[in-house]
Scaffold this active site. Structure first.
Site, mmCIF file in Angstrom:
data_model
loop_
_atom_site.group_PDB
_atom_site.id
_atom_site.type_symbol
_atom_site.label_atom_id
_atom_site.label_comp_id
_atom_site.label_asym_id
_atom_site.label_seq_id
_atom_site.Cartn_x
_atom_site.Cartn_y
_atom_site.Cartn_z
ATOM 1 N NE ARG A 145 -3.799 -2.405 0.923
ATOM 2 C CZ ARG A 145 -3.786 -3.532 0.237
ATOM 3 N NH1 ARG A 145 -2.969 -3.689 -0.757
ATOM 4 N NH2 ARG A 145 -4.584 -4.526 0.553
ATOM 5 N N GLY A 146 0.405 2.311 -0.621
ATOM 6 C CA GLY A 146 1.142 3.567 -0.625
ATOM 7 C C GLY A 146 1.991 3.782 -1.860
ATOM 8 C CB CYS A 147 3.401 1.643 -4.376
ATOM 9 S SG CYS A 147 4.665 1.128 -3.205
ATOM 10 C CB ALA A 148 1.849 5.973 -7.729
ATOM 11 C CB SER A 149 3.628 1.580 -9.918
ATOM 12 O OG SER A 149 4.647 1.431 -8.968
#
Length: 139
Positions: free
Chosen positions: A49-53
């Site tokens: 979680r927290g990653c754009a990709s």
């Protein structure tokens, strides 16, 4: 090879790269060589979680060492993953928690050139590895 030895190798490798474009190209090459996870390992439970990709991370404890495997659908993020796996995989949870990876990434000129989204994603990947290392420590 100790985590400090791995970090020294990474420092040496990146010292030859003169600018961000060269570092960027090298990260992409590292990402291309990153082994893929099995389809069954790319799940909501393994997603970072927290990653754009999209990023999926699987950790296993083997003989007291944390084995880190991960994959992303973005090339530069795959390269960051490859660096983190190279640094942390095969190390004890205590060694992982004691090592300052953000300082290393700053030192080799990677962190400062990342967009805010990629910086957040990198922080999320590091937090996930540290959380898994804390969970794997003996009580």
């Amino acid at each position: 090879m100790s985590i400090e030895s791995k970090a020294a190798d990474i420092r040496e490798e990146f010292s030859w790269l003169e600018d961000w474009e060269a570092r960027y190209a090298h990260l992409i090459d590292l990402g291309k060589a990153n082994p893929k996870l099995a389809d069954s390992e790319r799940t909501e439970e393994t997603r970072v979680r927290g990653c754009a990709s999209q990023v999926w991370m699987v950790t296993d404890l083997k003989d007291g060492k944390l084995i880190v495997r991960a994959e992303s659908d973005a090339m530069i993020v795959s390269g960051l993953i490859a660096l983190l796996m190279r640094l942390y995989s095969g190390e004890s949870p205590a060694e992982i928690l004691a090592f300052d990876a953000p300082a290393l990434l700053d030192e080799i000129g990677v962190s400062g050139a990342l967009t805010a989204q990629r910086s957040n994603g990198l922080a999320s990947m590091l937090a996930r590895i540290q959380a898994d290392a804390r969970a794997a420590q003996p009580v």
